[in-house]
Scaffold this motif. Structure first.
Motif, short mmCIF file in Angstrom:
data_model
loop_
_atom_site.label_atom_id
_atom_site.label_comp_id
_atom_site.label_asym_id
_atom_site.label_seq_id
_atom_site.Cartn_x
_atom_site.Cartn_y
_atom_site.Cartn_z
N TYR A 33 0.85 -1.19 0.00
CA TYR A 33 0.00 0.00 0.00
C TYR A 33 0.88 1.24 0.00
O TYR A 33 1.98 1.23 0.56
CB TYR A 33 -0.94 -0.02 1.21
CG TYR A 33 -2.17 -0.86 0.93
CD1 TYR A 33 -3.13 -0.39 0.03
CD2 TYR A 33 -2.33 -2.11 1.51
CE1 TYR A 33 -4.24 -1.17 -0.25
CE2 TYR A 33 -3.44 -2.88 1.21
CZ TYR A 33 -4.40 -2.40 0.34
OH TYR A 33 -5.48 -3.15 0.04
N SER A 65 -7.09 -11.33 -0.76
CA SER A 65 -7.94 -10.29 -1.34
C SER A 65 -7.12 -9.32 -2.18
O SER A 65 -7.59 -8.80 -3.19
CB SER A 65 -8.72 -9.55 -0.26
OG SER A 65 -7.84 -8.92 0.62
N ASN A 69 -7.80 -8.45 -6.08
CA ASN A 69 -7.90 -7.07 -6.59
C ASN A 69 -6.91 -6.83 -7.73
O ASN A 69 -7.21 -6.11 -8.68
CB ASN A 69 -7.63 -6.07 -5.45
CG ASN A 69 -8.90 -5.73 -4.68
OD1 ASN A 69 -9.94 -5.49 -5.29
ND2 ASN A 69 -8.83 -5.76 -3.36
N THR A 74 -8.56 -3.91 -10.01
CA THR A 74 -9.02 -2.79 -9.19
C THR A 74 -7.87 -2.19 -8.39
O THR A 74 -8.00 -1.11 -7.84
CB THR A 74 -10.15 -3.23 -8.24
OG1 THR A 74 -9.78 -4.47 -7.66
CG2 THR A 74 -11.44 -3.40 -9.00
N LEU A 75 -6.77 -2.90 -8.30
CA LEU A 75 -5.55 -2.33 -7.70
C LEU A 75 -4.40 -2.55 -8.68
O LEU A 75 -4.30 -3.62 -9.28
CB LEU A 75 -5.23 -3.01 -6.36
CG LEU A 75 -6.07 -2.68 -5.13
CD1 LEU A 75 -5.57 -3.50 -3.95
CD2 LEU A 75 -6.03 -1.20 -4.82
N PHE A 109 -18.33 -13.01 -5.36
CA PHE A 109 -17.80 -12.88 -4.00
C PHE A 109 -18.36 -13.95 -3.09
O PHE A 109 -19.28 -14.68 -3.43
CB PHE A 109 -18.22 -11.55 -3.37
CG PHE A 109 -17.72 -10.34 -4.07
CD1 PHE A 109 -16.38 -10.18 -4.34
CD2 PHE A 109 -18.61 -9.32 -4.43
CE1 PHE A 109 -15.93 -9.03 -4.95
CE2 PHE A 109 -18.16 -8.18 -5.04
CZ PHE A 109 -16.82 -8.03 -5.31
N LEU B 407 -11.42 3.54 -5.51
CA LEU B 407 -10.05 3.47 -6.02
C LEU B 407 -9.18 2.56 -5.15
O LEU B 407 -8.42 1.76 -5.67
CB LEU B 407 -9.47 4.89 -6.02
CG LEU B 407 -8.38 5.17 -7.03
CD1 LEU B 407 -8.85 4.89 -8.44
CD2 LEU B 407 -7.94 6.63 -6.90
N HIS B 408 -9.32 2.69 -3.82
CA HIS B 408 -8.39 1.99 -2.95
C HIS B 408 -8.91 0.66 -2.44
O HIS B 408 -8.14 -0.28 -2.28
CB HIS B 408 -8.00 2.88 -1.77
CG HIS B 408 -7.37 4.15 -2.20
ND1 HIS B 408 -6.31 4.17 -3.08
CD2 HIS B 408 -7.65 5.45 -1.94
CE1 HIS B 408 -5.96 5.42 -3.31
NE2 HIS B 408 -6.77 6.23 -2.65
N ALA B 409 -10.21 0.59 -2.16
CA ALA B 409 -10.72 -0.63 -1.56
C ALA B 409 -11.00 -1.70 -2.61
O ALA B 409 -11.01 -2.88 -2.31
CB ALA B 409 -11.98 -0.35 -0.77
N GLY B 410 -11.19 -1.25 -3.87
CA GLY B 410 -11.41 -2.22 -4.93
C GLY B 410 -12.62 -3.09 -4.66
O GLY B 410 -13.72 -2.58 -4.46
N LEU B 411 -12.38 -4.39 -4.61
CA LEU B 411 -13.50 -5.31 -4.45
C LEU B 411 -13.78 -5.61 -2.98
O LEU B 411 -14.67 -6.38 -2.66
CB LEU B 411 -13.19 -6.61 -5.18
CG LEU B 411 -12.82 -6.46 -6.64
CD1 LEU B 411 -12.51 -7.82 -7.25
CD2 LEU B 411 -13.94 -5.77 -7.41
N THR B 412 -12.98 -5.02 -2.10
CA THR B 412 -13.16 -5.30 -0.68
C THR B 412 -14.41 -4.61 -0.18
O THR B 412 -14.57 -3.41 -0.37
CB THR B 412 -11.94 -4.81 0.12
OG1 THR B 412 -10.78 -5.12 -0.64
CG2 THR B 412 -11.87 -5.48 1.46
#
Lengths: 246, 414
Positions: A33, A65, A69, A74-75, A109, B407-412
């Protein structure tokens, strides 16, 4: 420039899989991060062939996770590269990654896969919307998927939160498959189901994948479910992060 | 599709959305009505004096003179002599001059002594003349012409008789009982204070203030077919129209420097500007208050959106999973905020429009306020524009939060 002959489309994602094509190819990947200097995830090399079904075994806290992502875009990784369907996925803009995810990757999910206040059909339509497909066609495709998943068409008009958890998880598969994605990522889909429902769910999932022949990444901490898969991979052994220090 | 999702998301939170909507409707409605009333008040004042070049009265403030002579507000400080009137009415530059004599009332409505010139030369609105709906202007001393509202409210018909009261209060202890007036004419509605005025002849005003014996003598003379001559000694003010605008300032100066008695001549337009400046402060205060109320309801909207964000984390994760980008998430939140304030603007507009349409009769009847119910103007459009713009700004707070989250948590989802 104008008279340049048309080049073959290298980034066409619908090509039939040839031996050197890979569904997923991770190289020298590191993820931390932004405000921390400790790597959460470090993978030197991991490849998944098209059509392969991978049982990705991992406890929570193993970087699971984060990996999901990264795989779904998404990340972005801090270092290294994630290739999806031979595209430099992680090096694309987030906008393009979102587009690819919408069209080529289906995600299911653990639970709460559906937007509670929308109807079941609208939940599927939202997924189709982001992949750029509209119209009556979607309803026909949804009905076909529902039939495969042993879901009644009557559920389509119901609010998503009126369905049982088992039904919701099956609708989630239908939603994930509506755009006929090459890759299906499924994360602990059975953790909220009892043993009976779990087996029913697993066999339906496998049937669906048999028909579409897509790549399946199935993440779970439940080793019993490994029986459905030919390829097993533990995230713990894949993730090198934190090893040097210990 | 996103419209549909936004709408259904709002419907899913009916109660909090409804309450936020109510607060926005009230504040947007307040802003629209304040702006509308502001315009209407100006319009209402402006339409009352039209075509008059000068107003002349006893020396006082120019606003005071304007208010009591034309708007029937407040009282005259002093009278002016008939001689002065005649002096300037006879001036070469004068096209017409209407004498006005105030100070009496009839059941709460002001009585104005004047001549038939009034009906001929007075203009209102877009230089429109007064029209007699029924009957004629006055002939005799004890004739009266009623404003439209006076006749309607008090139920007077042609030929009815009425008694004037001394002073301008609703209840008076000094009624001019022995000198009743006969209704000879009723004016068409004008939407100005004319509607609320009882018009009598200058001679009539003089007559009712005479001693009972004198009044009896006058009546006897009328009955025997004579026309008794009653001299007017004083009037309250007069309104003038000039042959040419160029002469206005010369005449204005000569009136203000008149040696016979202290007089004040005003230009109605200039006095109105002074009135606006005075009302301007009140207007701005109302404006500021209604804008602040709007701002506070918009923050309420933002709070409502923000409070729901935590329970929507899962929803955001699902949207991300099916391919929504952070920008789409941002837009979804903004869209929800915009839908709420658009609905608020629409409902507020409809409510005010119907409210004014229904209440316009009552407002003009009870308060003499002539409010046009047509609120659809460029002003309304700019108010809606400002509300939408402000909604976007306060919507940024939850929308940017959701954007960052996406943007940061995505799929969480937790």
């Amino acid at each position: 420039m104008k008279n340049r002959p048309p080049q073959p489309k290298v980034n066409s994602m619908t090509q039939t899989a040839s031996p050197d094509k890979l569904a997923i190819d991770i190289r020298d990947l590191k993820f931390a991060y932004p405000n921390s200097n400790e790597d959460l995830l470090q993978i030197d090399r991991w490849q998944v062939k098209p059509g392969q079904r991978v049982f990705l075994f991992g406890e929570s806290g193993s970087g699971k996770s984060t990996l999901l992502n990264l795989l779904s875009g998404t990340l972005p990784p801090s270092e290294g590269e994630v290739q999806i369907l031979n595209q430099p996925f992680s090096r694309l803009s987030s906008r393009k990654r979102d587009k690819i995810r919408a069209k080529h990757i289906g995600v299911v999910f653990q639970q709460f896969n559906l937007i509670a206040y929308l109807s079941v059909l609208d939940n599927v339509r939202v997924a189709a919307h982001f992949a750029g497909s509209h119209g009556e066609d979607i309803i026909i495709r949804t009905k076909r998927l529902f039939e495969q998943l042993h879901l009644s068409e009557l559920l389509l008009s119901k609010r998503a939160d009126e369905l049982s958890v088992g039904q919701q998880q099956r609708v989630a598969i239908a939603r994930a498959l509506i755009n006929e994605p090459e890759i299906l990522i499924v994360d602990e889909p059975t953790s909220a189901l009892d043993a009976n429902a779990r087996d029913g769910f697993m066999s339906l999932l496998m049937e669906c994948c048999d028909q579409t022949n897509n790549t399946l990444i199935f993440v779970s901490h439940d080793e019993q479910l490994g029986q459905y898969f030919d390829c097993h991979q533990s995230i713990g052994s894949l993730n090198l992060a934190g090893r040097q220090s210990s | 599709m996103m419209w549909e999702v936004a709408l259904k998301s709002l419907l899913n939170r009916k109660m909090s959305v409804f309450l936020t909507l109510m607060s926005l409707i009230v504040s947007v409605g307040l802003l629209i009505s304040v702006e509308h009333m502001r315009e209407q008040a100006k319009e209402s004042f402006s339409r009352t004096v039209s075509g008059a070049d000068l107003i002349v009265g006893a020396r006082t403030g120019q606003l005071n003179l304007l208010l009591y002579s034309v708007f029937r507000m407040g009282n005259a400080t002093n009278n002016i002599s008939w001689q002065s009137y005649q002096e300037f009415a006879g001036n070469k530059a004068t096209k017409w001059a209407i004498p006005i004599s105030l100070g009496d009332s009839h059941r709460g409505y002001r009585v104005m002594g004047t001549t038939n010139d009034y009906f001929e030369h007075f203009r209102y609105g877009d230089k429109r003349p007064l029209n007699l709906q029924q009957g004629d202007a006055f002939n005799g001393i004890f004739d009266t012409v009623l404003g439209a509202e006076v006749a309607r409210k008090l139920g007077y018909k042609l030929g009815d008789s009425l008694v004037l009261a001394h002073g301008v209060g609703n209840v008076s202890f000094a009624n001019h009982d022995n000198a009743p007036f006969k209704v000879t004419g009723i004016l068409a509605p004008t939407g100005t204070p004319v509607d609320q005025t009882v018009h009598v002849s200058l001679a009539g005003i003089e007559a009712v203030h005479m001693s009972p014996t004198q009044i009896r003598a006058i009546k006897a003379a009328i009955e025997s077919g004579e026309t008794p001559e009653i001299k007017t000694k004083n009037i309250t003010a007069f309104v003038m129209g000039l042959n040419s605008k160029i002469q206005t300032f010369r005449l204005l100066r000569s009136i203000n420097e008149y040696k016979g008695e202290p007089l004040l001549a005003i230009l109605p337009g200039v006095a109105l500007v002074e009135l606006w400046q005075m009302l301007g402060m009140v207007e701005n205060l109302l404006r500021v208050i209604s804008v602040l109320i709007l701002v506070s309801s918009l923050f309420g909207l933002s709070t409502m959106m923000l409070a729901s964000m935590r329970e929507r984390y899962r929803e955001l994760a699902v949207l991300r999973a099916v391919g929504a980008g952070p920008v789409t998430i941002f837009m979804l939140i903004q869209l929800e905020a915009l839908i709420v304030s658009l609905v608020a603007c629409a409902v507020a507009t409809i409510l005010i429009f119907t409210g004014l349409t229904l209440a316009s009769g009552w407002l003009s009847g009870s308060y003499g306020l002539f409010i046009d119910s047509n609120i659809f103007s460029l002003d309304l459009l700019s108010i809606v524009g400002i509300v939408i713009g402000a909604t976007f700004l306060v919507g940024l707070i939850p929308a940017i939060g959701a954007y960052k989250r996406a943007l940061h948590a995505g799929l969480t989802a937790s």
